[in-house]
Design an enzyme around this catalytic site. Sequence first.
Site, PDB file in Angstrom:
ATOM      1  N   ARG A  56      -1.395   4.567  -0.778  1.00  2.00           N
ATOM      2  CA  ARG A  56      -2.320   4.706  -1.902  1.00  2.00           C
ATOM      3  C   ARG A  56      -2.686   5.966  -1.994  1.00  2.00           C
ATOM      4  O   ARG A  56      -3.710   6.496  -1.303  1.00  2.00           O
ATOM      5  CB  ARG A  56      -3.436   3.607  -1.322  1.00  2.00           C
ATOM      6  CG  ARG A  56      -4.110   2.820  -2.592  1.00  2.00           C
ATOM      7  CD  ARG A  56      -5.176   1.768  -2.140  1.00  2.00           C
ATOM      8  NE  ARG A  56      -5.511   0.972  -3.151  1.00  2.00           N
ATOM      9  CZ  ARG A  56      -6.022  -0.329  -2.838  1.00  2.00           C
ATOM     10  NH1 ARG A  56      -6.161  -0.475  -1.680  1.00  2.00           N
ATOM     11  NH2 ARG A  56      -6.330  -0.894  -4.041  1.00  2.00           N
ATOM     12  N   ARG A  93       2.528  15.065  -6.474  1.00  5.64           N
ATOM     13  CA  ARG A  93       0.961  14.556  -6.686  1.00  5.64           C
ATOM     14  C   ARG A  93      -0.176  15.244  -6.088  1.00  5.64           C
ATOM     15  O   ARG A  93      -1.081  15.224  -6.574  1.00  5.64           O
ATOM     16  CB  ARG A  93       1.140  13.116  -6.440  1.00  5.64           C
ATOM     17  CG  ARG A  93      -0.014  12.178  -7.283  1.00  5.64           C
ATOM     18  CD  ARG A  93      -0.098  10.852  -7.308  1.00  5.64           C
ATOM     19  NE  ARG A  93       0.774  10.194  -8.089  1.00  5.64           N
ATOM     20  CZ  ARG A  93       0.278   9.881  -9.541  1.00  5.64           C
ATOM     21  NH1 ARG A  93      -0.772  10.039  -9.902  1.00  5.64           N
ATOM     22  NH2 ARG A  93       1.405   9.230 -10.234  1.00  5.64           N
ATOM     23  N   PHE A 107       0.674  -1.160   0.046  1.00  8.15           N
ATOM     24  CA  PHE A 107      -0.102   0.216   0.018  1.00  8.15           C
ATOM     25  C   PHE A 107       0.810   1.190   0.006  1.00  8.15           C
ATOM     26  O   PHE A 107       0.475   2.263   0.438  1.00  8.15           O
ATOM     27  CB  PHE A 107      -0.761   0.200   1.217  1.00  8.15           C
ATOM     28  CG  PHE A 107      -1.748  -1.328   1.458  1.00  8.15           C
ATOM     29  CD1 PHE A 107      -2.950  -1.291   0.263  1.00  8.15           C
ATOM     30  CD2 PHE A 107      -1.618  -2.288   2.165  1.00  8.15           C
ATOM     31  CE1 PHE A 107      -3.525  -2.724   0.312  1.00  8.15           C
ATOM     32  CE2 PHE A 107      -2.438  -3.337   2.119  1.00  8.15           C
ATOM     33  CZ  PHE A 107      -3.489  -3.474   1.340  1.00  8.15           C
ATOM     34  N   THR A 137       4.973  10.493 -11.578  1.00 10.57           N
ATOM     35  CA  THR A 137       5.065  12.064 -11.828  1.00 10.57           C
ATOM     36  C   THR A 137       6.535  12.234 -12.312  1.00 10.57           C
ATOM     37  O   THR A 137       6.650  13.358 -12.906  1.00 10.57           O
ATOM     38  CB  THR A 137       4.816  12.976 -10.701  1.00 10.57           C
ATOM     39  OG1 THR A 137       5.477  12.494  -9.552  1.00 10.57           O
ATOM     40  CG2 THR A 137       3.125  12.564 -10.428  1.00 10.57           C
ATOM     41  N   GLU A 154       7.222   1.271  -0.319  1.00  6.60           N
ATOM     42  CA  GLU A 154       7.954   1.676  -1.446  1.00  6.60           C
ATOM     43  C   GLU A 154       9.270   2.088  -1.218  1.00  6.60           C
ATOM     44  O   GLU A 154      10.199   1.680  -1.763  1.00  6.60           O
ATOM     45  CB  GLU A 154       6.940   2.704  -2.316  1.00  6.60           C
ATOM     46  CG  GLU A 154       7.901   3.312  -3.394  1.00  6.60           C
ATOM     47  CD  GLU A 154       6.939   4.491  -4.121  1.00  6.60           C
ATOM     48  OE1 GLU A 154       5.823   4.635  -3.698  1.00  6.60           O
ATOM     49  OE2 GLU A 154       7.508   5.148  -4.920  1.00  6.60           O
ATOM     50  N   GLU A 198      -4.760   2.562  -7.227  1.00  4.80           N
ATOM     51  CA  GLU A 198      -4.843   3.644  -6.353  1.00  4.80           C
ATOM     52  C   GLU A 198      -6.249   4.434  -6.516  1.00  4.80           C
ATOM     53  O   GLU A 198      -6.713   4.997  -5.582  1.00  4.80           O
ATOM     54  CB  GLU A 198      -3.849   4.569  -6.282  1.00  4.80           C
ATOM     55  CG  GLU A 198      -2.310   4.108  -6.104  1.00  4.80           C
ATOM     56  CD  GLU A 198      -1.343   4.895  -6.361  1.00  4.80           C
ATOM     57  OE1 GLU A 198      -0.883   5.204  -7.463  1.00  4.80           O
ATOM     58  OE2 GLU A 198      -0.543   5.660  -5.435  1.00  4.80           O
TER      59      GLU A 198
HETATM   60  N1  MTE Z   1      -3.614  -4.243  -3.473  1.00  9.52           N
HETATM   61  C1  MTE Z   1      -3.207  -5.009  -2.412  1.00  9.52           C
HETATM   62  N2  MTE Z   1      -3.947  -6.187  -2.434  1.00  9.52           N
HETATM   63  N3  MTE Z   1      -2.166  -4.711  -1.671  1.00  9.52           N
HETATM   64  C2  MTE Z   1      -1.362  -3.826  -1.893  1.00  9.52           C
HETATM   65  O1  MTE Z   1      -0.674  -3.458  -1.070  1.00  9.52           O
HETATM   66  N4  MTE Z   1      -1.123  -1.575  -3.119  1.00  9.52           N
HETATM   67  C3  MTE Z   1      -1.817  -0.483  -3.758  1.00  9.52           C
HETATM   68  C4  MTE Z   1      -2.562  -1.074  -5.100  1.00  9.52           C
HETATM   69  N5  MTE Z   1      -3.558  -2.160  -4.561  1.00  9.52           N
HETATM   70  C5  MTE Z   1      -1.879  -2.861  -2.869  1.00  9.52           C
HETATM   71  C6  MTE Z   1      -2.978  -3.055  -3.455  1.00  9.52           C
HETATM   72  C7  MTE Z   1      -1.054   0.554  -4.173  1.00  9.52           C
HETATM   73  S1  MTE Z   1      -0.467   1.858  -3.075  1.00  9.52           S
HETATM   74  C8  MTE Z   1      -0.672   0.556  -5.617  1.00  9.52           C
HETATM   75  S2  MTE Z   1       0.587   1.714  -6.026  1.00  9.52           S
HETATM   76  C9  MTE Z   1      -0.708  -0.351  -6.294  1.00  9.52           C
HETATM   77  O2  MTE Z   1      -1.648  -1.382  -6.092  1.00  9.52           O
HETATM   78  C10 MTE Z   1       0.436  -0.943  -7.017  1.00  9.52           C
HETATM   79  O3  MTE Z   1       0.306  -2.238  -7.907  1.00  9.52           O
HETATM   80  P1  MTE Z   1       0.084  -2.150  -9.314  1.00  9.52           P
HETATM   81  O4  MTE Z   1       0.888  -0.894 -10.056  1.00  9.52           O
HETATM   82  O5  MTE Z   1       0.185  -3.186  -9.775  1.00  9.52           O
HETATM   83  O6  MTE Z   1      -1.482  -1.560  -9.690  1.00  9.52           O
HETATM   84  N1  HPA Z   2       3.501   7.769  -7.501  1.00  4.49           N
HETATM   85  C1  HPA Z   2       3.732   6.792  -6.738  1.00  4.49           C
HETATM   86  N2  HPA Z   2       4.907   6.615  -6.110  1.00  4.49           N
HETATM   87  C2  HPA Z   2       6.028   7.185  -6.569  1.00  4.49           C
HETATM   88  C3  HPA Z   2       5.633   8.075  -7.547  1.00  4.49           C
HETATM   89  C4  HPA Z   2       4.391   8.440  -7.970  1.00  4.49           C
HETATM   90  O1  HPA Z   2       4.188   9.445  -8.847  1.00  4.49           O
HETATM   91  N3  HPA Z   2       6.778   8.887  -7.883  1.00  4.49           N
HETATM   92  C5  HPA Z   2       7.912   8.171  -7.153  1.00  4.49           C
HETATM   93  N4  HPA Z   2       7.135   7.177  -6.582  1.00  4.49           N
HETATM   94 MO1  MOS Z   3       1.320   3.075  -4.249  1.00  7.95          MO
HETATM   95  S1  MOS Z   3       1.239   4.667  -2.837  1.00  7.95           S
HETATM   96  O1  MOS Z   3       2.159   4.365  -5.465  1.00  7.95           O
HETATM   97  O2  MOS Z   3       3.006   2.212  -3.707  1.00  7.95           O
END
Ligand code: MTE
Ligand code: HPA
Ligand code: MOS
Length: 749
Positions: free
Chosen positions: A336, A304, A222, A434, A226, A706
């Site tokens: 998120r 963002r 979530f 971004t 990162e 997100e």
């Molecule tokens: N869904 C689950 N089940 N667990 C997670 O940790 N992270 C969220 C979202 N959905 C998350 C989730 C976040 S913050 C992001 S940025 C995206 O998943 C990242 O995965 P994606 O880029 O494959 O969508």
């Molecule tokens: N979104 C999420 N994570 C990030 C970004 C963004 O734009 N830039 C760097 N880490």
């Molecule tokens: Mo999602 S906050 O960009 O890991």
Amino acid sequence: MKNTDSYRHLRGESIYIDDIPEISGTLHAVVFDSPVAHGKIKKLDISKAESLPGVVKILTYKDIPGENQIGAIIQDEELFAEKEVHFTGEPIALIIAENKRIARDARKLIDIEIEELPAIINPVEAKEKESFITPPRSFKTGDLNTGSKKSKYIFEGTAETGGQEHLYLETQGSYAIPKENGNILLYSSTQGPTSVQQITARVLGIPMNMTEVDVRRLGGGFGGKEDQATPWAVMAALAAHLLNKPVKIVLSRHDDLRMTGKRHPYIADYKIGLSEDLKIQFYKVEFIQDAGATADLSPAITERTLFHATGSYFIPNAEITVYSCKTNLPPNTAFRGFGGPQGFFAIESAIQKAADELKIPAYKIQEKNLIKDGEIFPYGQIAENTEAVNSWKTADRKYNIKKHFKEIIKFNAENTKLKKGMSVTPLCFGISFTNTMMNNARALVHIYSDGSIGISTGAIEMGQGVNTKMKQVAANIFSISTNRIKLETTNTTRVANTSPTAASSGADLNGKAVEIACNSLLKRLKETAAELLNVKYEEISLKNEYIYHKNKKTDISWNSLVSEALIKRVKLSEKGHYATPKIYFDKTKEKGHPFAYHVYGTAITTAVVDTVKGVYEIEEVKIIHDFGKSMNILLDKGQIEGALIQGIGWVTMEEIRHNEKGQLLANSLSTYKVPDIYSVPKNVFIEELETEGSKHAILKSKAVGEPPFIYGLGSFFAVQNAIKAFNPDYKPDFTAPLTYEKVLLGLYQ
Ligand code: MTE
Ligand code: HPA
Ligand code: MOS
């Protein structure tokens, strides 16, 4: 297609860091952290702790062979505090012992003396003292004076949102295994294996190629992993490197809650102007962001917020400023939405405030101002293929917003104990990191001689189902069963220099890389088939694991084609590289085209308040969502449900509290309330908006991770509206979370 992990998850068979079978001789580490928010370390005596039987070693900054520096964007964060501590929970030392219990006991024996210094706990104080992470940053469009002149109504106010704990089920952790010649294999629960590799190399003073970071999956991230999975991985690597023993660190929930950063709390002061026909003429907003003690990802999160400050609306004249304030709290981090939700909350509060003052429902203002094709976002990108109006109109056609509003008025007239409120929440979320440079990914695809396939990408599986989607991409290109395809672990020696899986772009970026690699392989396989059948390449296709010639099935199966290709010495491994085309951003002008596309949608939320107890329920959320052409509706709807509940939790119940000394009070699940099965809306309807999808989205299936978090915000305004129905004197302040206590006070204020 179901998430390919779900079967093993349900049976408890999936492997997380703490489930990896331990190599004999594995040591366990526990972090000793600062008990105060700000101070000078006068004395640190580890002798008593180190002499406890079973303790192997206690490491401090003095043991670091490379740099004591883990800052990613700005190098302002020590791995272990040297002279000063800047937040409660800041790591000072690492205790390595035969087992965790001994390490924890030893932690109590460390003797520290800290001369306390004044701590800034409040970001407003930080702003007054100009204690900033980075200089304030602004986006400007049009001219506020022009907007002001065109405004018949002008309102101002404040909107505030709190922090939020990620509460990933798997706490932060890492397992480091020393290999020959000083190399390290590092298992880490991280969204960013490359960052872990980079910072490990920096701290250990070794080249990156000596650290191999490997990730099977995360028990949730979530955003909390990162950047903030890095310190624990680096610590484990450091200990393994120095002791030449495998070392594991898995934070206890208490340690994790105390030591890691959360969503950034924001305070927004705004001024909004509307013309007589309810068109927003100008919007001026200043955000105070509580960044915590070090930069972490705050500069990117600031950005963002700037991008999303005008929500789903076109505002011709706007000035948006973010003050990223340095306080003595744990560094806040990605969560998120990444600063977007805080921007959305402010503009929606400003609109609600205007509606309250004008005594009209907010939807009348919202609907008038939705962004349309050709209009320009404050950051210079021209809106294209917008679905804001389409999703709103679709929601209205299906659910009749006006009628729903009238029914609620009727319900409220007939009921005293229960009062209802509704809100509409439009969504417009930009997809791409971004930071343009980060928008790239790679994949490595092997076809084995038995026709099975192994895929490695830079994407991290954290429950969102990205691995399932990667399988679908490959299966789709080769027209074979997904059962033939395996997603390998994410590993820095197979796929290098990766961006973290974040910004909702994991599936797009890595999926496109898989697509590119698979298409190259497909081309070679088709050439092999054409040669074999002695026909033209263009006449060959693959369908359901067979080769077709001129759309007629041949007797060459997928397996025999693969065998034939190997006999002919055809290369059956391929790497794909993808970089999002077209995007750019000029920071000197604060203008550009940062997003590959936007995701749209509309949610209608209904809340019901019990006017005697002050408790409420979110009765219903109806969502029309722009999936593009969803490649996996089951996964995507799951993402919407999860994000919605997480959003509802943020604005209605989750409350991060510190005492005046900057110590976390909400440090367990008995003092920090998160949504449970009883707090989810009784009804959630999610429907697909019919759209074309974007060619920049993988298989035209738009990013979904997100954006739907924003739908949760509607519950705040719906509950407020229910309170207003009971108490006409209620003067709402736009401070989230709107807890039961605040609702009760609001009913009788
Ligand atoms: N869904 C689950 N089940 N667990 C997670 O940790 N992270 C969220 C979202 N959905 C998350 C989730 C976040 S913050 C992001 S940025 C995206 O998943 C990242 O995965 P994606 O880029 O494959 O969508
Ligand atoms: N979104 C999420 N994570 C990030 C970004 C963004 O734009 N830039 C760097 N880490
Ligand atoms: Mo999602 S906050 O960009 O890991």
